[in-house]
Scaffold this active site. Sequence first.
Site, PDB file in Angstrom:
ATOM      1  N   HIS A   1      11.395 -33.221  12.654  1.00 37.59           N
ATOM      2  CA  HIS A   1      11.392 -33.173  11.186  1.00 37.59           C
ATOM      3  C   HIS A   1      11.085 -34.557  10.641  1.00 37.59           C
ATOM      4  O   HIS A   1      11.739 -35.532  10.994  1.00 37.59           O
ATOM      5  CB  HIS A   1      12.754 -32.687  10.686  1.00 37.59           C
ATOM      6  CG  HIS A   1      12.832 -32.543   9.204  1.00 37.59           C
ATOM      7  ND1 HIS A   1      13.435 -33.493   8.398  1.00 37.59           N
ATOM      8  CD2 HIS A   1      12.370 -31.587   8.374  1.00 37.59           C
ATOM      9  CE1 HIS A   1      13.364 -33.101   7.136  1.00 37.59           C
ATOM     10  NE2 HIS A   1      12.722 -31.944   7.098  1.00 37.59           N
TER      11      HIS A   1
ATOM     12  N   SER B   1       6.692 -26.382   9.009  1.00 42.70           N
ATOM     13  CA  SER B   1       8.139 -26.344   9.200  1.00 42.70           C
ATOM     14  C   SER B   1       8.530 -24.944   9.657  1.00 42.70           C
ATOM     15  O   SER B   1       7.692 -24.042   9.731  1.00 42.70           O
ATOM     16  CB  SER B   1       8.877 -26.735   7.914  1.00 42.70           C
ATOM     17  OG  SER B   1       8.572 -25.830   6.863  1.00 42.70           O
TER      18      SER B   1
ATOM     19  N   ASP C   1       3.973 -35.207  -4.142  1.00 47.48           N
ATOM     20  CA  ASP C   1       4.515 -34.577  -2.935  1.00 47.48           C
ATOM     21  C   ASP C   1       5.155 -33.255  -3.335  1.00 47.48           C
ATOM     22  O   ASP C   1       5.980 -33.209  -4.244  1.00 47.48           O
ATOM     23  CB  ASP C   1       5.563 -35.518  -2.321  1.00 47.48           C
ATOM     24  CG  ASP C   1       6.140 -35.009  -1.000  1.00 47.48           C
ATOM     25  OD1 ASP C   1       5.822 -33.893  -0.595  1.00 47.48           O
ATOM     26  OD2 ASP C   1       6.917 -35.758  -0.387  1.00 47.48           O
ATOM     27  N   MET C   2       4.773 -32.160  -2.683  1.00 50.78           N
ATOM     28  CA  MET C   2       5.343 -30.869  -3.052  1.00 50.78           C
ATOM     29  C   MET C   2       5.481 -29.952  -1.845  1.00 50.78           C
ATOM     30  O   MET C   2       4.667 -29.973  -0.921  1.00 50.78           O
ATOM     31  CB  MET C   2       4.474 -30.159  -4.085  1.00 50.78           C
ATOM     32  CG  MET C   2       3.055 -29.884  -3.618  1.00 50.78           C
ATOM     33  SD  MET C   2       2.158 -28.775  -4.717  1.00 50.78           S
ATOM     34  CE  MET C   2       2.007 -27.323  -3.659  1.00 50.78           C
ATOM     35  N   ALA C   3       6.538 -29.156  -1.849  1.00 41.61           N
ATOM     36  CA  ALA C   3       6.630 -28.046  -0.910  1.00 41.61           C
ATOM     37  C   ALA C   3       5.764 -26.919  -1.457  1.00 41.61           C
ATOM     38  O   ALA C   3       5.475 -26.864  -2.658  1.00 41.61           O
ATOM     39  CB  ALA C   3       8.080 -27.588  -0.784  1.00 41.61           C
TER      40      ALA C   3
ATOM     41  N   LYS D   1      -0.680 -17.679  -4.527  1.00 44.31           N
ATOM     42  CA  LYS D   1      -1.321 -18.992  -4.426  1.00 44.31           C
ATOM     43  C   LYS D   1      -0.532 -19.905  -3.493  1.00 44.31           C
ATOM     44  O   LYS D   1      -1.099 -20.563  -2.609  1.00 44.31           O
ATOM     45  CB  LYS D   1      -1.479 -19.619  -5.814  1.00 44.31           C
ATOM     46  CG  LYS D   1      -2.391 -18.826  -6.746  1.00 44.31           C
ATOM     47  CD  LYS D   1      -2.501 -19.463  -8.107  1.00 44.31           C
ATOM     48  CE  LYS D   1      -3.396 -18.633  -9.025  1.00 44.31           C
ATOM     49  NZ  LYS D   1      -3.519 -19.217 -10.380  1.00 44.31           N
TER      50      LYS D   1
ATOM     51  N   GLY E   1       4.966 -36.450  -9.728  1.00 42.86           N
ATOM     52  CA  GLY E   1       5.630 -37.383  -8.821  1.00 42.86           C
ATOM     53  C   GLY E   1       6.080 -38.681  -9.458  1.00 42.86           C
ATOM     54  O   GLY E   1       6.779 -39.475  -8.818  1.00 42.86           O
TER      55      GLY E   1
END
Length: 354
Positions: free
Chosen positions: A122, A146, A180-182, A230, A312
């Site tokens: 991780h 992940s 930065d995004m999940a 999406k 961000g």
Amino acid sequence: MAEPEITLVDAAELKELMKKKFMAAGLPEVPAEETAKHLTYADACGIHSHGTVRVAYYAERIAKGGVNLAPNITFEKTGAASGIVHGDNGMGQYVCNKGLDYAIDLAKESGVAAVGVEKTGHSGMLSYYVKRAAENGLVAIAMCQSDPMVVPYGGSENYFGTNPIAFAAPTDLEKPVVFDMATTVQAWGKILDARSKGKAIPDTWAVDQNGDPTTDPNEVAGLLPIAGPKGYGLMMMVDVIAGSLLGLPFGKHVSSMYEDLTQKRNLGQFYILLDPARFTDPAAFKHRVGEMVAELHAIKPASGFKSVRLPGEGSQIGYQKAMEDGIEVATEIYNYLRSDTVHLYMYDGKGAFA
């Protein structure tokens, strides 16, 4: 449940406490230093789901053998602008930071770098890596796979991971642009954060074991993709690039973060770096991106907003303030960090410690 007590901790002290905890679990000093530095960055950015809340889990995985304590990390150049970093299942933040070094060198040599990191753990916040690339004058995209904890659009069983994507670009301003995004509405760490604070979550974040929306973080069985199909498409893309492309397990076959802490993770991460000098005048490029930032800031904010921020930007503003004033840490976690306890053999396998 009452809000947990919060302690403001100096960044240097916090990093040192986490480093000592990792070393007490068995991690050598160099990877312990890098991991602690990374987690300090996350908490300073206000992304507490990727900060100190992870220390006890990391410490237990380290102690149980789920991390290679002496990895043989090598770089295999596979083309003029491509390569693979073999991480040998070392500590994720350490492996991926070294992998970024190889990618930066290759981008400056070839103008473009497409570098995969295979067999890592991780790796934490992707913005940490792309920000460092941007500080080296490069445009950067990073993505990683992940473990399966997201229900596909239209489904009720987990298949893909949160599979985040990050982007950064240098500017002629004080800070680069960093995003930065999940690919889920929220990252799993946000669920852990809500659990630790006894808070409910919005019913748009996750589902229970029946596939129904839930507001109870303790009942979460699967997360939801952003924007329905999406987000589902984006997480599939990340899984293909950061997993299958590197010969690693994909989708539901990706190793679990929580089920067996004695096993290595075998995860993948991927960097795409671009040297602006190979496409345009680099100073002019930085100025154009800087102008974009200024123009966005100048837009009249909508009702209920004080200003228009870049994606961000809130984290970057918070980072600077926290590094100056102190980082917010749950007092319970702070006390744990200062204790002699390493939290061995106490993990319940469901995202919480007994």
